[in-house]
Design an enzyme around this catalytic site. Structure first.
Site, short mmCIF file in Angstrom:
data_model
loop_
_atom_site.label_atom_id
_atom_site.label_comp_id
_atom_site.label_asym_id
_atom_site.label_seq_id
_atom_site.Cartn_x
_atom_site.Cartn_y
_atom_site.Cartn_z
N ASP A 311 0.86 -1.17 0.00
CA ASP A 311 0.00 0.00 0.00
C ASP A 311 0.91 1.24 0.00
O ASP A 311 2.13 1.14 0.12
CB ASP A 311 -0.93 -0.01 1.23
CG ASP A 311 -2.22 0.75 0.99
OD1 ASP A 311 -2.22 1.69 0.15
OD2 ASP A 311 -3.24 0.44 1.63
N GLU A 517 -10.57 6.75 4.75
CA GLU A 517 -9.57 6.14 5.64
C GLU A 517 -9.64 6.69 7.06
O GLU A 517 -10.72 6.86 7.62
CB GLU A 517 -8.17 6.26 5.01
CG GLU A 517 -8.13 5.54 3.66
CD GLU A 517 -6.73 5.33 3.12
OE1 GLU A 517 -5.81 5.00 3.88
OE2 GLU A 517 -6.56 5.48 1.89
#
Length: 630
Positions: A311, A517
């Site tokens: 990521d 997020e």
């Protein structure tokens, strides 16, 4: 003359043989599409230096992907992070030109290995101006419709390819077990079976896997209409304690395998090209450093043959604080089995560290070769070597009417009717189109940005109507009611205004602001003001339907008694007309909750099947209505 002919023929024969020998010498098997895949990979690998191999393992951000950097460091991949665009409101043409310029730099290197450009396209081509924005996954889970998801994958692939990009970081196949998590809207359901079924988006994005394909081999159909997909985030991202993003998932191995792993089996069986590793930890061990799960389970046990990608700055976050011991992070991440590292900015530091570690045998050459073989396998499979440059032949697909109609259908099927009148004998919905005067109120009624949520144009999303094109719920209502019906819009009316205007009924649209997020992590899950006061002011004075636009279930119990009808609309995207389609009866409500709707946050986490299951609305709940169209 005869004597003269012999030396001439001899010279010609010599010249022909020399030319043929030169051809053999210049013949590159890896550039020959007729050669078997394995032969092409081995031939190219045999020609590559360590520097060229490590370059393939690097993914950098658009802002640092200069021509010089691509050439000097043999960079293998480039990405656009959330909101990273070539220019504000960039056209398909601008995107294609940008991607092609970077690609030309990659092709001009010694071996001419094409780079692969990736982007987050998590609910349509969401970074791009005027693209079709589909409902977020939390809404799509409600549909329980794998074929719809496949069609959304096909449409998304066309819009992404329209901008010259061949790789998407989607789908997210997290199983969100706690709605306090800021990424819960990226998850189809708390139930892994729904998530598994909806991995059908993968063949939509990549194309149908040919029959007799070997298990775990990545597949992207040839041509310009498909993209490489990425199953994310491996594994357990939806199970963190209290839903805290990037946190620790505390669960037994059997729990991990039974809840969070199943959709990866489906994704791999459908030929998914890449898998992204999660920021989260499993029982205290960072997934980016987990050799047993990345190499041992994903690559060896599940036989995944595509590449594993980190990521964003994922290896940096192996340490706390991030980057505290970068060389350790490089060693831990690459040794765990990560093949491509999303750096995204400080790529020279990564290259220097990894080169040093390989030269000093801290990381074996075999690990580098495994990574590069996997990356090349995906690039060859995609046809990048044959067709590295994009054109504008698909530009008309971006935000096309056909795709908007598909998104509108997805909106209709993703809405859940939670309450409809005080009793089944007196339903409020479907609403009459012919009424003298109706009120539309609420912070989300006329706000395309709020309707789309995070991961739209920018990473965190934006509020307002000037970010892209689409239809707000208010405009959808105006488009649908009888021309004689007066629609009064008041964002936050007081009770006197409502009482004194003699409205036939009211539609209140409220919910969460956009987020993504960590910024979306919430321990209270309340609708921010003025949402609750708008509900109170309107619904205590006139018959009302309340539409909640949110990325997850939110606290609604305190207001429920005053609400006549309640609709969960999730984050429907650009096609708000789909909301009006069912509200006014052109289509029936069909959606069933793919998430449990709690009474209070004190109950969380609470999922279907738990021993103390006491929800406000249970998993699978949803009232249905019939279409009034005859």
């Amino acid at each position: 003359m005869g004597k003269l002919l012999i030396p001439i023929l001899g010279f010609l024969l010599f010249f022909f043989l020399a030319a043929a020998a030169g051809d053999v010498k210049n013949y590159l098997k890896y550039k020959d599409p007729k050669q078997p895949l394995g032969v092409r990979i081995r031939d190219l690998m045999s020609r590559m230096t360590l520097q060229e191999k490590i370059g393939q393992m690097v993914q950098v951000e658009l802002t640092v992907a200069t021509t010089d950097a691509m050439k000097k460091y043999f960079i293998g991949s480039v990405l656009s992070g959330g909101g990273s665009v070539p220019a504000p409101k960039a056209s398909a043409e601008t995107w294609v030109k940008t991607v092609n310029n970077i690609q030309k730099a990659a092709l001009s290197t010694r071996l001419g290995i094409p780079m692969i450009y990736g982007i987050d396209a998590v609910h349509g081509h969401n970074n791009v101006y005027k693209a079709t924005i589909f409902p977020h996954n939390v809404g799509l889970g409600v549909t329980r419709d794998p074929q719809l998801l496949k069609r959304i994958g096909e449409a998304t692939a066309l819009e992404v390819r329209a901008t010259g990009i061949p790789y998407v970081f989607a789908p997210c196949i997290a199983v969100c077990r706690d709605p306090r998590w800021g990424r819960c809207y990226e998850s189809y359901s708390e139930d892994h079976r729904i998530v598994q079924a909806l991995t059908e988006i993968i063949p939509g994005l990549q194309g149908d896997l040919p029959t007799n394909s070997r298990k775990g081999v990545p597949f992207v159909a040839p041509g310009k209409t498909k993209v490489a997909a990425c199953a994310k985030h491996y594994v357990g991202d939806g199970g963190t304690t209290r839903g805290i993003n990037e946190n620790n998932t505390v669960i037994s191995l059997s729990g991990l395998l039974n809840i969070h792993m199943p959709a990866y089996f489906n994704a791999i069986s459908k030929g998914v090209a890449t898998v992204m590793v999660s920021y989260s930890s499993w029982n205290g061990k960072k997934m980016h450093a987990n050799h047993d799960l990345v190499t041992g389970f994903l690559k060896n046990k599940m036989k995944f043959r595509g590449f594993v990608i980190s990521d964003w700055q994922g290896i940096d976050r192996i340490t706390s604080p991030p980057g505290a011991n970068y060389s350790y992070s490089v060693e831990a991440g690459v040794s765990a089995g990560i093949d491509m590292v999303m750096v995204p900015y400080n790529f020279t530091e990564f290259i220097d560290d990894l080169t040093y570690q390989v030269r000093n045998k801290i990381i074996p050459m075999s690990r580098i070769n495994d990574a590069v073989q996997r990356i090349l396998r995906v690039k060859f499979t995609m046809g990048l070597f044959e067709n590295p440059l994009a054109d504008l032949s698909l530009a008309n697909q971006l935000g096309s009417q056909e795709h908007r109609e598909l998104a509108r259908e997805a909106v209709r099927k993703s809405l859940v009717l939670l309450k409809n009148g005080e009793s089944a004998d007196e339903p409020l919905v479907p609403l009459p189109k012919r009424a003298p005067k109706i009120l539309v109120a609420g912070s989300h009624a006329d706000n395309l940005g709020n309707q789309c949520g995070g991961w739209t144009i920018t990473w965190q999303g934006l509020s307002g109507n000037n970010l892209t094109s689409g239809t707000t719920v208010l405009n959808a209502i105006k488009n649908t009611v009888d021309p004689a019906t007066k629609v009064v819009y008041n964002k936050n009316p007081d009770a006197n205004f409502v009482k004194s205007n003699k409205f036939s009924y009211a539609i209140v649209v409220v919910g969460e602001p956009p987020y993504a997020e960590t910024f979306g992590d919430s321990l209270n899950l309340t609708i921010p003001e003025p949402g609750p006061s708008t509900i109170t002011n309107v619904c205590t004075s006139v018959k009302c339907v309340v539409i909640i636009i949110s990325g997850r279930p939110v606290v609604i119990q305190p207001y429920l008694a005053n609400i006549d009808a309640l609709v969960a609309a999730w984050l429907p995207g650009t096609e708000g007309q789909g909301v009006a389609d069912v509200l006014f009866g052109d289509y029936g409500f069909t959606g069933k909750l793919a998430r449990t709707w709690f009474k209070t946050v004190d109950q969380l986490p609470m999922n279907v099947g738990d021993p103390h299951y006491d929800p406000l609305f249970p998993f699978g709940f949803g009232l249905t209505t019939k279409s009034t169209k005859h």
